[in-house]
Design an enzyme around this catalytic site. Structure first.
Site, PDB file in Angstrom:
ATOM      1  N   LYS A 179       0.900  -1.168   0.000  1.00 32.26           N
ATOM      2  CA  LYS A 179       0.000   0.000   0.000  1.00 32.26           C
ATOM      3  C   LYS A 179       0.933   1.211   0.000  1.00 32.26           C
ATOM      4  O   LYS A 179       1.620   1.466   0.988  1.00 32.26           O
ATOM      5  CB  LYS A 179      -0.888  -0.059   1.251  1.00 32.26           C
ATOM      6  N   GLU A 260       5.274  -1.620  13.521  1.00 33.09           N
ATOM      7  CA  GLU A 260       6.339  -0.891  14.215  1.00 33.09           C
ATOM      8  C   GLU A 260       5.830   0.531  14.360  1.00 33.09           C
ATOM      9  O   GLU A 260       5.646   1.226  13.367  1.00 33.09           O
ATOM     10  CB  GLU A 260       7.644  -0.927  13.408  1.00 33.09           C
ATOM     11  N   CYS A 297      11.692   7.405  14.318  1.00 33.64           N
ATOM     12  CA  CYS A 297      11.005   6.665  15.380  1.00 33.64           C
ATOM     13  C   CYS A 297      11.936   6.409  16.553  1.00 33.64           C
ATOM     14  O   CYS A 297      11.488   6.153  17.663  1.00 33.64           O
ATOM     15  CB  CYS A 297      10.476   5.352  14.828  1.00 33.64           C
TER      16      CYS A 297
HETATM   17  P1  NAP Z   1       0.760   6.780   9.396  1.00 34.90           P
HETATM   18  O1  NAP Z   1       0.070   8.069   9.258  1.00 34.90           O
HETATM   19  O2  NAP Z   1       0.241   5.821  10.402  1.00 34.90           O
HETATM   20  O3  NAP Z   1       0.724   6.104   7.934  1.00 34.90           O
HETATM   21  C1  NAP Z   1       1.249   4.836   7.657  1.00 34.90           C
HETATM   22  C2  NAP Z   1       0.411   4.145   6.580  1.00 34.90           C
HETATM   23  O4  NAP Z   1      -0.813   3.672   7.149  1.00 34.90           O
HETATM   24  C3  NAP Z   1       0.001   5.026   5.422  1.00 34.90           C
HETATM   25  O5  NAP Z   1      -0.013   4.231   4.254  1.00 34.90           O
HETATM   26  C4  NAP Z   1      -1.397   5.453   5.787  1.00 34.90           C
HETATM   27  O6  NAP Z   1      -2.211   5.770   4.678  1.00 34.90           O
HETATM   28  C5  NAP Z   1      -1.923   4.190   6.440  1.00 34.90           C
HETATM   29  N1  NAP Z   1      -2.965   4.449   7.438  1.00 34.90           N
HETATM   30  C6  NAP Z   1      -2.845   5.185   8.568  1.00 34.90           C
HETATM   31  N2  NAP Z   1      -4.005   5.161   9.258  1.00 34.90           N
HETATM   32  C7  NAP Z   1      -4.872   4.381   8.555  1.00 34.90           C
HETATM   33  C8  NAP Z   1      -6.225   3.970   8.749  1.00 34.90           C
HETATM   34  N3  NAP Z   1      -6.916   4.357   9.823  1.00 34.90           N
HETATM   35  N4  NAP Z   1      -6.790   3.173   7.821  1.00 34.90           N
HETATM   36  C9  NAP Z   1      -6.103   2.789   6.719  1.00 34.90           C
HETATM   37  N5  NAP Z   1      -4.825   3.145   6.480  1.00 34.90           N
HETATM   38  C10 NAP Z   1      -4.201   3.933   7.381  1.00 34.90           C
HETATM   39  O7  NAP Z   1       2.293   6.970   9.769  1.00 34.90           O
HETATM   40  P2  NAP Z   1       3.394   7.916   9.126  1.00 34.90           P
HETATM   41  O8  NAP Z   1       2.951   9.324   9.159  1.00 34.90           O
HETATM   42  O9  NAP Z   1       3.818   7.366   7.854  1.00 34.90           O
HETATM   43  O10 NAP Z   1       4.641   7.754  10.109  1.00 34.90           O
HETATM   44  C11 NAP Z   1       4.893   8.595  11.213  1.00 34.90           C
HETATM   45  C12 NAP Z   1       4.858   7.760  12.482  1.00 34.90           C
HETATM   46  O11 NAP Z   1       5.481   6.502  12.282  1.00 34.90           O
HETATM   47  C13 NAP Z   1       5.586   8.365  13.643  1.00 34.90           C
HETATM   48  O12 NAP Z   1       4.781   8.253  14.786  1.00 34.90           O
HETATM   49  C14 NAP Z   1       6.841   7.515  13.805  1.00 34.90           C
HETATM   50  O13 NAP Z   1       7.374   7.432  15.084  1.00 34.90           O
HETATM   51  C15 NAP Z   1       6.365   6.195  13.330  1.00 34.90           C
HETATM   52  N6  NAP Z   1       7.464   5.411  12.784  1.00 34.90           N
HETATM   53  C16 NAP Z   1       7.786   4.256  13.384  1.00 34.90           C
HETATM   54  C17 NAP Z   1       8.847   3.522  12.914  1.00 34.90           C
HETATM   55  C18 NAP Z   1       9.238   2.233  13.568  1.00 34.90           C
HETATM   56  O14 NAP Z   1      10.096   1.566  13.055  1.00 34.90           O
HETATM   57  N7  NAP Z   1       8.632   1.838  14.639  1.00 34.90           N
HETATM   58  C19 NAP Z   1       9.566   3.964  11.799  1.00 34.90           C
HETATM   59  C20 NAP Z   1       9.186   5.128  11.186  1.00 34.90           C
HETATM   60  C21 NAP Z   1       8.102   5.845  11.702  1.00 34.90           C
HETATM   61  P3  NAP Z   1      -2.151   7.202   3.948  1.00 34.90           P
HETATM   62  O15 NAP Z   1      -1.076   7.067   2.920  1.00 34.90           O
HETATM   63  O16 NAP Z   1      -3.496   7.340   3.357  1.00 34.90           O
HETATM   64  O17 NAP Z   1      -1.837   8.229   4.999  1.00 34.90           O
END
Ligand code: NAP
Length: 496
Positions: A179, A260, A297
């Site tokens: 996705k 993650e 992260c």
């Molecule tokens: P995100 O907003 O959660 O988006 C990640 C993916 O999930 C995107 O493809 C998004 O779609 C989809 N998504 C989110 N909510 C959804 C829902 N309710 N239903 C369907 N699809 C959904 O995260 P992000 O902005 O990319 O990343 C930032 C966060 O990630 C930070 O909090 C950071 O700490 C964390 N992070 C963690 C790690 C780790 O390794 N643990 C690494 C990097 C980042 P869309 O494209 O439509 O938005």
């Protein structure tokens, strides 16, 4: 350079509806908006591909992974150009991330060729054992089937289309349906072109990889709910990850969701280290906090110190170092807005003092520094939540007992850091059993940003750092998420 389309089983597929990226500067590009029908087509093709790809040899899959790396490198300049435009990350950072991405593809190629990943076990038959004979039992790992992958906004390469989850799944023998992240559809498009070229060079079944661009939350929901998907690799926010995790658990046939998620990565500065090199640690902390506009992260958002003159000197030094950092573009306007909201919430929290307040442009992040006491921190769980950006919170403790209480109160973390000198070891040893229960990685005298891709790495941790604390999303161990042990009892060698 861009197709603006989905890649579904070897075909570039457009659609009636489109969405655009959000470039930091320059004209926006248009991309097909994903639909539930696109997802269904990709998942069916992945299942079809599994019957051959899942039974390919390690040598065939290793050659495929290496070819993907070659094809990505061949498009390096286009990827960097598009990455700078879409994410605002500097070219050097994107080139480094590309090196990591192709490096992990090649690492997985080496890893499966070595063969240990199958974890083969054999208990030979004991026909004369009393009271019952033992059958011959062999165990090995088998690929689970089609895997869905969600990339993160902050790693457009290393945690995206051909990132660690995709590399691990393909290495295991699992077809992948990505996705695409709506924050960098252009980078995803070019990387999918590289994978498409590698599929053709290596003669892989076309359904082995598909990518559906986003622009529509229904796409992600449909992918995790599709009955042919066997597991999900996700890197992103706690809110998004939790929503998709709940959908996976609610399926008629639940599947593992390897999310993650976020973390505040606390850093404990012990007394001797604080007196001897507090200023040096403070400036290193400021650099780690602001790297990539704080959008990591593993950003060490919280520093825990014994109150006193050395702690005050640490705060002053950190503030001075942070003030020198220029505004940096954030990945999206939504992330910049969430950063401003998180900063304002912290500024308004009881018992919290804002040490450094800076401002920048609408999509820019500027460093912020706050200070509070362990007492206030223990009373308000919101102070332990991640603010995604270059924001630091110093928490002072009155005693080692209070430091222990604070550590015990923490949620699951990706990392915990100790700043320790020789004289601190005894005190730090008391904290270790707590930190081991809280974090996937505990490190000494360094900073957690910068995750080495290797055999011994764990990038995960108890919830909410991840949704599966037994797994890692970085390093060769991450392949185990997409394998399942099968026992073969009295099975002729030709069959199992
Ligand atoms: P995100 O907003 O959660 O988006 C990640 C993916 O999930 C995107 O493809 C998004 O779609 C989809 N998504 C989110 N909510 C959804 C829902 N309710 N239903 C369907 N699809 C959904 O995260 P992000 O902005 O990319 O990343 C930032 C966060 O990630 C930070 O909090 C950071 O700490 C964390 N992070 C963690 C790690 C780790 O390794 N643990 C690494 C990097 C980042 P869309 O494209 O439509 O938005």
């Amino acid at each position: 350079m861009l197709t603006g389309k989905h890649l579904i089983a070897g075909q570039w597929v457009g659609g009636d509806e489109t969405f655009t990226n959000e470039p930091v500067s320059g004209p926006a590009d248009s991309f097909a908006r994903g639909t539930v029908a696109d997802v269904d087509q990709a998942c069916k093709a992945a299942e079809e591909a599994f019957w051959s790809f899942g039974y390919s040899t390690e040598a065939e899959r290793a050659a495929f992974l290496r070819e993907i790396a070659t094809q990505i490198d061949a498009r390096g300049d286009d990827i960097t150009h598009m990455g700078v435009k879409e994410t605002g990350l500097p070219a050097a950072r994107l080139e480094g991330e590309r090196g990591r991405t192709v490096g992990q593809l090649r690492l997985f190629a080496d890893h499966i060729e070595a063969g240990d990943y199958l974890d083969v076990r054999h208990d030979p038959a004991l026909p004369d054992r009393a009271p019952l004979p033992r059958p011959d039992i062999k165990l090995k790992q088998r690929p689970i089937g089609p895997v869905a992958v969600f990339g993160a906004s902050n790693f457009p390469l290393a945690f995206s289309t051909a990132g660690g989850d995709t590399a691990a799944a393909l290495a295991a023998g699992c077809p992948v349906v990505v996705k695409g992240h709506s924050a960098h559809p252009g980078v995803s498009d070019i990387v999918a072109q590289a994978i498409d070229a590698a599929i053709k060079v290596c003669g892989m079944p076309p359904g082995v990889f598909s990518q559906i661009q986003g622009g529509n939350r229904a796409v992600g929901q449909a992918v995790v709910q599709h009955p042919l998907i066997r597991a999900v690799g996700f890197t992103g926010s706690l809110a998004g990850g939790r929503a998709l995790f709940d959908l996976c658990a609610a399926r008629p046939e639940p599947i593992p969701f390897f999310g993650e998620l976020g973390s505040v990565n606390p850093m404990f500065v012990f007394d001797s280290a604080l007196s001897a090199r507090g200023i040096e640690i403070a400036s290193g902390w400021a650099a780690s906090l602001t790297m990539g506009a704080g959008q990591f992260c593993t950003n060490p958002g919280i520093a825990v110190l014994q109150e006193g003159a050395a702690a005050e000197a640490f705060v002053t030094a950190a503030s001075e170092a942070l003030e020198m950092v220029a505004p940096q573009a954030m990945l999206t306007e939504g992330i910049a807005s969430a950063y401003r909201i998180g900063t304002a919430q912290l500024a308004g929290s009881a018992g919290v003092r804002q040490v450094l307040a800076t401002t920048g442009g609408v999509r820019e992040a500027t460093p912020q520094l706050f200070q509070t006491t362990a007492q206030a921190f223990l009373q308000d769980p919101a102070l332990g939540e991640e603010v995604f950006g270059p924001l630091g919170l110093v928490v002072t403790v009155e005693s080692p007992e209070e430091r222990m209480a604070l550590a015990r109160s923490l949620h699951g973390q990706l990392t915990c850091t100790l700043q320790i000198d020789e004289a601190d070891h005894e005190e730090a040893r008391r904290l270790m059993p707590v930190l081991e229960r809280k974090a996937g990685r505990v490190l000494a005298n360094g900073f957690p940003t910068g995750v080495e891709v290797c055999d011994a790495m764990v990038h995960g941790g108890p919830y909410p750092a991840s949704t599966n604390f037994g797994a890692t999303s970085v390093g060769t161990l991450s392949i185990r998420r997409f394998l399942r042990p099968v026992s073969y009892q009295n099975m002729p060698d030709t069959l199992g």
